[in-house]
Write a protein that holds these residues in place. Structure first.
Motif: not given
Length: 228
Positions: A106-117
């Motif tokens: 799931r975290r890999a779907s984010g781009t920024s650190a905030s989105e991944q967290l």
């Protein structure tokens, strides 16, 4: 971590907390492959231990009680496991591996650190809330299951700290300071523990935004220039 044994449940039977496990196979000749029978027995024993520990606590999860709940004999139990601690560790390891994979994906779907967290925390909280008995086993009961169980829990927590390091490396080019990663994981664990111990696992997803804000505060602090 041990390989997940495929669920070999028998469909169409309603689960009852006081009866042998719903996945129990028919007695006598049934023509099922030995490998299928073994996997089914293992699943039933693990599930039975999870149920007994949730209802009565780890100390009450004797081999006799777990075997009866699973609908297997003591002999079958010991053909599959060395004892109740062996079952407990397998259950926690399998659950931890499953949850870690969900969080990482799931975290890999984010781009920024905030989105991944945010995405990783969402997967963590959703995963724990979806399996409250397993969550109780791995987060609460593990503290009374002996030093080996604590060691397995600590290994899993270090794996999640390593995931935080990966996020930091991807976005800042360097891992978090060791105490920062450890502190974030420990703080999240403490918050999660209190809710699960209080029987409020279903409410964990409601904590997402607050936990995300807390984690990002520590992330930003670790990235700020600090005086020599």
């Amino acid at each position: 971590m041990p390989e997940k044994v495929p669920n070999a449940g028998m469909p169409g039977r309603k689960r009852r907390s006081t009866a042998p496990h719903e996945q129990q196979l028919p007695s006598g000749r049934h023509g099922l492959a030995p490998r299928f029978v073994t996997a089914n027995q293992r699943d039933r024993i693990v599930d039975a231990l999870v149920d007994v520990v949730f209802s009565l606590g780890y100390q009450a999860a004797s081999v006799e009680r777990v075997s009866a709940r699973a609908g297997v004999s003591r002999r079958t139990f010991y053909e599959q496991f060395e004892g109740r601690e062996d079952v407990f560790l397998r259950a926690c390891d399998e659950a931890g591996a499953r949850l870690f994979a969900q969080v990482d994906a799931r975290r890999a779907s984010g781009t920024s650190a905030s989105e991944q967290l945010h995405a990783g925390l969402e997967a963590l909280l959703d995963g724990l809330a979806s399996e409250p008995r397993v969550a109780h086993l791995c987060v609460v009961a593990v503290l009374s299951a002996g030093p080996q169980a604590i060691e397995h829990r600590d290994t899993q927590m270090r794996a999640f700290a390593g995931l935080l390091d990966e996020i930091a490396r991807e976005h800042d080019g360097a891992p978090l300071p060791p105490l920062t990663a450890e502190g974030i994981v420990g703080a999240v664990y403490d918050v999660v523990y209190k809710r699960i111990a209080a029987g409020q696992a279903s409410e964990l997803p409601d904590l997402l935004d607050d936990l995300h804000g807390f984690c990002m505060m520590l992330f930003r602090h670790a990235s700020d220039p600090r005086p020599e």
